[in-house]
Design a protein around this motif. Sequence first.
Motif, PDB file in Angstrom:
ATOM      1  N   LEU A  34       0.826  -1.205   0.000  1.00 60.07           N
ATOM      2  CA  LEU A  34       0.000   0.000   0.000  1.00 60.07           C
ATOM      3  C   LEU A  34       0.863   1.259   0.000  1.00 60.07           C
ATOM      4  CD1 LEU A  34      -2.884  -0.942   2.481  1.00 60.07           C
ATOM      5  CD2 LEU A  34      -3.054  -0.615   0.018  1.00 60.07           C
ATOM      6  N   VAL A  35       1.990   1.232   0.732  1.00 64.66           N
ATOM      7  CA  VAL A  35       2.897   2.384   0.735  1.00 64.66           C
ATOM      8  C   VAL A  35       3.425   2.652  -0.670  1.00 64.66           C
ATOM      9  CG1 VAL A  35       5.125   3.236   1.542  1.00 64.66           C
ATOM     10  CG2 VAL A  35       3.572   2.157   3.159  1.00 64.66           C
ATOM     11  N   SER A  36       3.751   1.584  -1.412  1.00 66.60           N
ATOM     12  CA  SER A  36       4.262   1.760  -2.776  1.00 66.60           C
ATOM     13  C   SER A  36       3.193   2.291  -3.718  1.00 66.60           C
ATOM     14  CB  SER A  36       4.809   0.433  -3.302  1.00 66.60           C
ATOM     15  OG  SER A  36       3.760  -0.530  -3.434  1.00 66.60           O
ATOM     16  N   LYS A  37       1.931   2.036  -3.432  1.00 60.74           N
ATOM     17  CA  LYS A  37       0.841   2.497  -4.294  1.00 60.74           C
ATOM     18  C   LYS A  37       0.367   3.900  -3.939  1.00 60.74           C
ATOM     19  CE  LYS A  37      -1.080  -2.002  -5.583  1.00 60.74           C
ATOM     20  NZ  LYS A  37      -0.925  -1.781  -7.027  1.00 60.74           N
ATOM     21  N   LEU A  38       0.714   4.393  -2.725  1.00 63.92           N
ATOM     22  CA  LEU A  38       0.267   5.707  -2.279  1.00 63.92           C
ATOM     23  C   LEU A  38       1.504   6.568  -2.006  1.00 63.92           C
ATOM     24  CD1 LEU A  38      -2.517   4.462   0.148  1.00 63.92           C
ATOM     25  CD2 LEU A  38      -2.887   5.562  -2.065  1.00 63.92           C
ATOM     26  N   PRO A  39       1.982   7.315  -2.989  1.00 64.29           N
ATOM     27  CA  PRO A  39       3.224   8.078  -2.841  1.00 64.29           C
ATOM     28  C   PRO A  39       3.190   9.098  -1.699  1.00 64.29           C
ATOM     29  CG  PRO A  39       2.530   7.971  -5.142  1.00 64.29           C
ATOM     30  CD  PRO A  39       1.405   7.439  -4.324  1.00 64.29           C
ATOM     31  N   GLY A  40       2.030   9.567  -1.332  1.00 66.00           N
ATOM     32  CA  GLY A  40       1.945  10.564  -0.281  1.00 66.00           C
ATOM     33  C   GLY A  40       2.053  10.013   1.126  1.00 66.00           C
ATOM     34  N   ALA A  41       2.238   8.693   1.262  1.00 63.75           N
ATOM     35  CA  ALA A  41       2.304   8.062   2.587  1.00 63.75           C
ATOM     36  C   ALA A  41       3.725   7.569   2.858  1.00 63.75           C
ATOM     37  CB  ALA A  41       1.322   6.901   2.661  1.00 63.75           C
ATOM     38  N   THR A  42       4.203   7.800   4.098  1.00 64.97           N
ATOM     39  CA  THR A  42       5.520   7.287   4.503  1.00 64.97           C
ATOM     40  C   THR A  42       5.390   5.936   5.198  1.00 64.97           C
ATOM     41  OG1 THR A  42       5.379   8.522   6.583  1.00 64.97           O
ATOM     42  CG2 THR A  42       6.493   9.589   4.736  1.00 64.97           C
ATOM     43  N   TRP A  43       4.262   5.669   5.825  1.00 63.89           N
ATOM     44  CA  TRP A  43       4.044   4.386   6.518  1.00 63.89           C
ATOM     45  C   TRP A  43       2.557   4.114   6.570  1.00 63.89           C
ATOM     46  CZ3 TRP A  43       1.287   3.087  10.945  1.00 63.89           C
ATOM     47  CH2 TRP A  43       1.515   1.788  11.446  1.00 63.89           C
ATOM     48  N   ILE A  44       2.201   2.846   6.385  1.00 60.26           N
ATOM     49  CA  ILE A  44       0.808   2.419   6.475  1.00 60.26           C
ATOM     50  C   ILE A  44       0.754   1.136   7.289  1.00 60.26           C
ATOM     51  CG2 ILE A  44      -1.209   1.555   5.211  1.00 60.26           C
ATOM     52  CD1 ILE A  44      -0.503   3.374   2.924  1.00 60.26           C
ATOM     53  N   GLY A  45      -0.080   1.121   8.286  1.00 60.44           N
ATOM     54  CA  GLY A  45      -0.282  -0.067   9.100  1.00 60.44           C
ATOM     55  C   GLY A  45      -1.652  -0.662   8.852  1.00 60.44           C
ATOM     56  N   VAL A  46      -1.711  -1.972   8.725  1.00 60.83           N
ATOM     57  CA  VAL A  46      -2.980  -2.674   8.514  1.00 60.83           C
ATOM     58  C   VAL A  46      -3.213  -3.587   9.710  1.00 60.83           C
ATOM     59  CG1 VAL A  46      -4.286  -4.233   7.025  1.00 60.83           C
ATOM     60  CG2 VAL A  46      -2.677  -2.598   6.020  1.00 60.83           C
ATOM     61  N   GLU A  47      -4.345  -3.420  10.369  1.00 65.43           N
ATOM     62  CA  GLU A  47      -4.670  -4.209  11.556  1.00 65.43           C
ATOM     63  C   GLU A  47      -6.074  -4.783  11.407  1.00 65.43           C
ATOM     64  OE1 GLU A  47      -5.066  -3.663  16.436  1.00 65.43           O
ATOM     65  OE2 GLU A  47      -4.783  -1.922  15.130  1.00 65.43           O
ATOM     66  N   ARG A  48      -6.214  -6.062  11.687  1.00 66.77           N
ATOM     67  CA  ARG A  48      -7.526  -6.712  11.603  1.00 66.77           C
ATOM     68  C   ARG A  48      -8.063  -6.986  12.997  1.00 66.77           C
ATOM     69  NH1 ARG A  48      -9.582 -12.004  10.682  1.00 66.77           N
ATOM     70  NH2 ARG A  48      -7.486 -12.884  10.592  1.00 66.77           N
ATOM     71  N   LYS A  49      -9.255  -6.468  13.282  1.00 65.27           N
ATOM     72  CA  LYS A  49      -9.935  -6.696  14.553  1.00 65.27           C
ATOM     73  C   LYS A  49     -11.274  -7.368  14.265  1.00 65.27           C
ATOM     74  CE  LYS A  49      -7.904  -2.997  17.318  1.00 65.27           C
ATOM     75  NZ  LYS A  49      -8.178  -1.809  18.178  1.00 65.27           N
ATOM     76  N   GLY A  50     -11.284  -8.687  14.325  1.00 63.54           N
ATOM     77  CA  GLY A  50     -12.516  -9.420  14.030  1.00 63.54           C
ATOM     78  C   GLY A  50     -12.904  -9.233  12.582  1.00 63.54           C
ATOM     79  N   THR A  51     -14.090  -8.667  12.356  1.00 66.53           N
ATOM     80  CA  THR A  51     -14.590  -8.452  10.997  1.00 66.53           C
ATOM     81  C   THR A  51     -14.261  -7.055  10.480  1.00 66.53           C
ATOM     82  OG1 THR A  51     -16.731  -7.716  11.861  1.00 66.53           O
ATOM     83  CG2 THR A  51     -16.485 -10.060  11.388  1.00 66.53           C
ATOM     84  N   LYS A  52     -13.485  -6.306  11.241  1.00 61.77           N
ATOM     85  CA  LYS A  52     -13.141  -4.931  10.874  1.00 61.77           C
ATOM     86  C   LYS A  52     -11.649  -4.825  10.600  1.00 61.77           C
ATOM     87  CE  LYS A  52     -13.564  -0.212  12.699  1.00 61.77           C
ATOM     88  NZ  LYS A  52     -14.038   0.586  13.867  1.00 61.77           N
ATOM     89  N   VAL A  53     -11.290  -4.078   9.551  1.00 61.79           N
ATOM     90  CA  VAL A  53      -9.884  -3.829   9.225  1.00 61.79           C
ATOM     91  C   VAL A  53      -9.618  -2.336   9.363  1.00 61.79           C
ATOM     92  CG1 VAL A  53      -8.120  -3.920   7.435  1.00 61.79           C
ATOM     93  CG2 VAL A  53      -9.731  -5.814   7.679  1.00 61.79           C
ATOM     94  N   ILE A  54      -8.555  -1.995  10.092  1.00 61.43           N
ATOM     95  CA  ILE A  54      -8.175  -0.595  10.307  1.00 61.43           C
ATOM     96  C   ILE A  54      -6.895  -0.317   9.525  1.00 61.43           C
ATOM     97  CG2 ILE A  54      -7.496   1.139  12.009  1.00 61.43           C
ATOM     98  CD1 ILE A  54      -9.099  -0.431  14.084  1.00 61.43           C
ATOM     99  N   ILE A  55      -6.938   0.706   8.679  1.00 67.40           N
ATOM    100  CA  ILE A  55      -5.764   1.148   7.929  1.00 67.40           C
ATOM    101  C   ILE A  55      -5.289   2.461   8.543  1.00 67.40           C
ATOM    102  CG2 ILE A  55      -4.864   1.814   5.680  1.00 67.40           C
ATOM    103  CD1 ILE A  55      -7.023   0.129   4.378  1.00 67.40           C
TER     104      ILE A  55
END
Length: 397
Positions: free
Chosen positions: A153-174
Motif C-alpha cells: 500500500l505504501v508503494s501504491k500511495l506516494p503521499g504516505a511514509t508508513w501504512i499499518g494494517v490491523e484486523r480486529k474481528g470483521t473490521k480492518v483498520i488502515i
Amino acid sequence: MDGQWLQWMRGMVTVQVRGGEPEQLVNRALKGGLQLSSIQWTSADKLQFELSVNDFFRLREHLKETGCRVHVTKRTGMPFWLVKMQKRKLFAAGIILFFVGVYLLSSLVWSIEVKGNMKLTDEQIYAAAKQEGLFPMQWTFRLQDTDIMSKRLVSKLPGATWIGVERKGTKVIIQVVETTEPDKQELQNPRHLVASADAVVTEIYTEKGRAVVKKNMKVREGQTLISGTIGGGAYTQTVVAKGSVRGLVWYEYDIASPLTQQTKVYTGEKKTKWYAMIGGRALQVSGFGSNPFETFETVVYEEQAAWRNWHLPLGRLKKTIMEVRTEERELTEEEAKSAGMQQAKANVMLKAGTDAVIRNEIVLHEKTDNGKVYMKVHFEVEQSIVKEMPLVQMQGE
C-alpha cells in the motif's frame, strides 16, 4: 480431565441395585474386571454405583449369580446425546447451521476504517486496498499478511511514509502516516497595516515596518497604523508591514426581545421499535405500525455482538420515538432583557472576532410595547483593528 472426557465418550450409567446380595454383586463385578465408581447405599436395601455402558452389559451375568435386579437412574455421555439428536434432527441441524453461519460471517471483512489521512482521500486509500484484495465482503483467509499488505500500500500511495494494517474481528483498520512537507509561505507584496474601524488604540506591537500611531491615540478607518515604508531619502525601502494593533471600537444595537419563549417538552408517550442487525442491514422485528405522534424526536441505540476481541456482524438496534410538544413560557422583563442582551453580545463577538473583549455596555434607551422589550445598547469592545493595504509607490508619507 482426560479420564472424564474418555468416560463421556464411552457413555456412563448410574444404576440402583435391589434384592439379592448387592455386596456379592459388587465383589464379583470388580473381580471380573468391571470398573465401578461412586458406590454407596441409598437406603437399607438399595445400593447405587456408576459404570460404563460396556460394563453395564457385562454386569448381567453377575446379576443372575447373585439374584439382584438393577434399575438405571441416570444416563450421560455421547451415545445418549447422539440418540437424543436423532430424535431432534431439525434442532440439531439448526444448531449446526447456526455455528456454521456465525463462523462464515465472522470470516468476512465487514468494514474498513481509515485513520490518520489528511491529504490522501479515503477513496484513494480504498481503491489501493481493493487492488491488494482488501475490500468489504472479502474472506479473511484470502487476505495477504498484514506486513506485506502494508508495504504494498505504501508503494501504491506516494503521499504516505508508513501504512499499518490491523484486523480486529470483521473490521480492518488502515492507519496512515503521511509525508510531512514544510508549509510553503505565500509571496507577500509590500504593504501597510491600516485601521479597519474608527477606534482608540490600546495596544500596538510592531514586528516589521514603522509604527505611526501611539497608545491612546484616536484613529479613523483606513488610517495607517504600521507603515511598510522605512528609512528616508535615498535609503527609503518598502517592506511587508507586520504587527498587531488593538483598540476600542464602539457598536450600537437595537434589540427587540419577546416576553414569551417557545420551549420543547416531552409528554412521556413513546413508541419503541426493535431491529435485528445483520451486517449493514437492519430487519425490524417489533414495533410495527405508523408513527402515532405529530411532533416527535427519535433516539437510536445500537448494540453489536462481540466475543472476546471479535466484533461479530450481528447485533440489535433500538429506535425510541418520543412525543414532544411546544409550550410557551412567559418571561419577566428582566429575563427578556437578559436574553436580548446575550443575543446582541453574541452578534458583537461574531463581528469583532474571537479574540475580542467587551469592555463596557450601556443601555441608551429602553421600553416595553406589544409583548416585547425594546432596547438601544452601546457596546465598547477591545479588538484587533488592523487590515492590510497593498503599498503603492508614494512620494512621501
